[in-house]
Design an enzyme around this catalytic site. Structure first.
Site, PDB file in Angstrom:
ATOM      1  N   HIS A 161      58.045 -30.380  49.874  1.00 35.85           N
ATOM      2  CA  HIS A 161      57.918 -29.648  48.600  1.00 35.85           C
ATOM      3  C   HIS A 161      58.251 -28.167  48.772  1.00 35.85           C
ATOM      4  O   HIS A 161      57.777 -27.334  48.014  1.00 35.85           O
ATOM      5  CB  HIS A 161      56.505 -29.782  48.009  1.00 35.85           C
ATOM      6  CG  HIS A 161      55.985 -31.186  48.011  1.00 35.85           C
ATOM      7  ND1 HIS A 161      56.150 -32.036  46.936  1.00 35.85           N
ATOM      8  CD2 HIS A 161      55.334 -31.895  48.960  1.00 35.85           C
ATOM      9  CE1 HIS A 161      55.601 -33.204  47.232  1.00 35.85           C
ATOM     10  NE2 HIS A 161      55.104 -33.154  48.458  1.00 35.85           N
ATOM     11  N   SER A 288      79.958  -8.467  49.227  1.00 37.75           N
ATOM     12  CA  SER A 288      79.997  -8.299  47.774  1.00 37.75           C
ATOM     13  C   SER A 288      80.983  -7.185  47.447  1.00 37.75           C
ATOM     14  O   SER A 288      81.094  -6.215  48.200  1.00 37.75           O
ATOM     15  CB  SER A 288      78.598  -7.944  47.273  1.00 37.75           C
ATOM     16  OG  SER A 288      78.684  -7.228  46.055  1.00 37.75           O
ATOM     17  N   LYS A 294      75.542  -6.427  51.262  1.00 33.33           N
ATOM     18  CA  LYS A 294      75.443  -7.880  51.187  1.00 33.33           C
ATOM     19  C   LYS A 294      76.221  -8.620  52.269  1.00 33.33           C
ATOM     20  O   LYS A 294      77.304  -8.216  52.677  1.00 33.33           O
ATOM     21  CB  LYS A 294      75.951  -8.364  49.815  1.00 33.33           C
ATOM     22  CG  LYS A 294      75.060  -7.917  48.676  1.00 33.33           C
ATOM     23  CD  LYS A 294      73.848  -8.802  48.538  1.00 33.33           C
ATOM     24  CE  LYS A 294      74.265 -10.011  47.764  1.00 33.33           C
ATOM     25  NZ  LYS A 294      73.221 -10.857  47.345  1.00 33.33           N
ATOM     26  N   GLU A 301      77.472 -22.173  50.565  1.00 33.70           N
ATOM     27  CA  GLU A 301      77.472 -22.423  49.119  1.00 33.70           C
ATOM     28  C   GLU A 301      78.699 -23.238  48.707  1.00 33.70           C
ATOM     29  O   GLU A 301      78.620 -24.098  47.828  1.00 33.70           O
ATOM     30  CB  GLU A 301      77.431 -21.096  48.364  1.00 33.70           C
ATOM     31  CG  GLU A 301      76.118 -20.350  48.586  1.00 33.70           C
ATOM     32  CD  GLU A 301      76.205 -18.909  48.132  1.00 33.70           C
ATOM     33  OE1 GLU A 301      76.053 -18.667  46.933  1.00 33.70           O
ATOM     34  OE2 GLU A 301      76.434 -18.035  48.979  1.00 33.70           O
ATOM     35  N   LYS A 336      95.338 -42.047  43.798  1.00 33.29           N
ATOM     36  CA  LYS A 336      95.569 -41.343  45.067  1.00 33.29           C
ATOM     37  C   LYS A 336      95.008 -39.930  45.126  1.00 33.29           C
ATOM     38  O   LYS A 336      94.366 -39.574  46.132  1.00 33.29           O
ATOM     39  CB  LYS A 336      97.055 -41.373  45.410  1.00 33.29           C
ATOM     40  CG  LYS A 336      97.461 -42.715  45.985  1.00 33.29           C
ATOM     41  CD  LYS A 336      98.935 -42.960  45.872  1.00 33.29           C
ATOM     42  CE  LYS A 336      99.232 -44.327  45.330  1.00 33.29           C
ATOM     43  NZ  LYS A 336      98.863 -44.532  43.911  1.00 33.29           N
TER      44      LYS A 336
HETATM   45  N1  ARG Z   1     103.753 -45.159  42.314  1.00 34.65           N
HETATM   46  C1  ARG Z   1     103.099 -46.386  42.080  1.00 34.65           C
HETATM   47  C2  ARG Z   1     101.610 -46.228  42.309  1.00 34.65           C
HETATM   48  O1  ARG Z   1     101.237 -45.352  42.978  1.00 34.65           O
HETATM   49  C3  ARG Z   1     103.617 -47.441  43.000  1.00 34.65           C
HETATM   50  C4  ARG Z   1     103.435 -48.811  42.465  1.00 34.65           C
HETATM   51  C5  ARG Z   1     104.312 -48.993  41.278  1.00 34.65           C
HETATM   52  N2  ARG Z   1     104.303 -50.330  40.790  1.00 34.65           N
HETATM   53  C6  ARG Z   1     104.693 -50.596  39.560  1.00 34.65           C
HETATM   54  N3  ARG Z   1     104.597 -51.811  39.202  1.00 34.65           N
HETATM   55  N4  ARG Z   1     105.123 -49.674  38.744  1.00 34.65           N
HETATM   56  O2  ARG Z   1     100.820 -46.975  41.799  1.00 34.65           O
END
Ligand code: ARG
Length: 472
Positions: A161, A288, A294, A301, A336
């Protein structure tokens, strides 16, 4: 105008018009998925070898393709490859240039789709990403073990705590962080194992009519078990739709981020004037623009802040996948950036933590002052009474009354006078109870596995050193 006539080179066969310039911009992913180039070429090389192995291309064609891919990779790594958004993604950029340079390149995409291609690239990427994070985790753990060993004599209050609770050694606190990171390391190892299965040969959704050898490719790409047997996915639809590995990885990063953030928060508190248990090195603090005095713990952080981002990445992936019908949908192109970002930010945080803590100095004097409060050993006093045969609940009450008395009289707990205590319990009469306030004795008594006694802590330090040198 790109929208007229200019058909898409890879899939444009059935089209009369090419995509509008807006669509070209909107749908490209090469600006970020070129990070996969190395894995894409690795996958393509293995695929070409397999095509030759089963006789779908000749040995000469295979060699021409592999040489072409190798030369492309060299140019990419040297920054001499021209990426084009008109070629959409990393896969088509590489294939397009290969076809321009090597006639046999037109055969590379035999029995393959970008759907199983990208699934393969990402599994190769994730396997390596896990190994990289694990290396950074081990480096940080080693820094913490060193810091623990070098400060083994320092005691400080442990908190619950955010109130002083019981004395612990600084080393025990630091090794608590090591435990957290060890669980992370195990988690990344599990993710690496999960993704270590080859999806190539799943095609777009339903495999291929051509006589491909999936196990050959799996072996080429080292998608094998401990005995060297190839590991391949068992359902072509799942293989191109599955994004579990991405989510597992982002989760491992997010949880590691939570751990890093909790460490950062401890350090921020410890580094404040109010605690002054630690001083961070100049190199990992910033000043700062207004207040000349500072020295702010910005590194910590930022670690705390970035942990939010890691959770965001995980959530983005969850949300993206949840409503998707099988199998591949273009939404998945958006999978991605969060994965790449999680890798980058997790590694950066781990490295910054290792740097900052590697240069940190514990302030033994301030820790000793803070841990000197005898109230921290109130529980030890209750244990003393238990040893005299007092039931623990009664002992707790008796010591509670002593704490109240000490507060009323404004005296430290261990300085209460014997005559004031007589009425509380006969076991207090002898005055022997004061022995529990000897701090080093109190620590030495905590001598069972997992406890902060010096012998136990030293055992853990030795065990971590052994384990980390085995990994490293
Ligand atoms: N650039 C696409 C991705 O990252 C690759 C796969 C594409 N496949 C498709 N059916 N358009 O998902």
């Amino acid at each position: 105008m790109a929208g007229k006539g200019n058909k898409q080179a890879t899939w444009g066969g059935r089209y009369r018009k090419g995509p509008s310039p807006l669509m070209v911009q909107f749908s490209e992913s090469v600006s970020f998925d070129r990070e996969l180039a190395r894995y894409d070429i690795q996958g393509s090389t293995a695929h070409a070898r397999m095509l030759a192995h089963v006789g779908l291309i000749s040995a000469d064609e295979r060699d021409a393709i592999v040489a072409g891919l190798t030369s492309i990779l060299e140019r990419i790594e040297a920054g001499r490859f021209e990426w084009k958004i008109e070629s959409e993604d990393v896969h088509m950029n590489i294939e397009q240039v290969l076809r321009d340079e090597v006639p046999a390149g037109a055969k590379l995409h035999t029995a393959r789709s970008r759907n199983d291609q990208v699934a393969t690239d990402m599994r190769l990427f994730l396997r390596e990403a896990c190994a990289l994070v694990m290396t950074d985790l081990e480096a940080l753990m080693l820094v913490l073990v060193d810091l623990a060993e070098n400060n083994a004599h320092i005691l400080l209050p442990g908190y619950t705590h955010l109130q002083r609770a019981q004395p612990v050694s600084a080393a025990h606190h630091l090794l608590a962080w090591v435990e957290m990171f060890a669980r992370d390391r195990k988690r990344f190892a599990q993710v690496a194992d999960e993704v270590n299965v080859c999806p190539l040969g799943s095609g777009a959704i339903a495999g291929s009519t051509l006589p491909i050898d999936r196990e050959f490719v799996a072996r080429e790409l080292d998608f094998v078990d401990a005995e060297g047997r190839p590991r391949i996915t068992q359902n072509s639809m799942d293989a191109v739709a599955d994004r579990d590995g991405y989510i597992d990885f982002a989760h491992a990063c997010a949880l590691c981020g939570v751990h890093m953030s909790r460490v950062a928060e401890d350090v921020i508190l410890w580094n404040s004037a109010e605690f002054s248990f630690v001083e961070l090195p100049d190199e990992y603090t910033t000043g700062s623009s207004l207040m000349p005095q500072k020295k702010n713990p910005d590194s910590m952080e930022l670690v705390r802040g970035k942990s939010a981002r890691l959770q965001g990445n995980l959530h983005a992936l969850y949300a993206m996948v949840k409503g998707l019908p099988l199998t591949y949908n273009r939404d998945l192109q958006e999978d991605k950036p969060p994965v790449f970002d999680s890798l980058r930010q997790t590694r950066a945080c781990l490295q910054v933590l290792a740097g900052a803590l590697g240069g940190a100095c514990l302030n033994g004097v301030r820790c000793a002052e803070a841990v000197a409060d005898p109230a921290l050993l109130a529980t030890d006093l209750a244990d003393y009474l238990v040893k005299q045969g007092v039931p623990f609940r009664d002992a707790h009450h008796i010591v509670g009354a002593m704490v109240a008395m000490a507060e009323d009289k404004a005296t430290p707990l261990d300085r209460l006078r014997d005559e004031d205590l007589k009425a509380l319990h006969p076991a207090l009469e002898s005055g022997q109870w004061r022995e529990v306030f000897d701090l080093s004795r109190a620590m030495a008594a905590r001598d069972r596995p997992g406890m902060p006694g010096p012998a136990q802590v030293q055992t853990r330090i030795t065990a971590w050193r052994e384990e980390l040198s085995r990994q490293g």
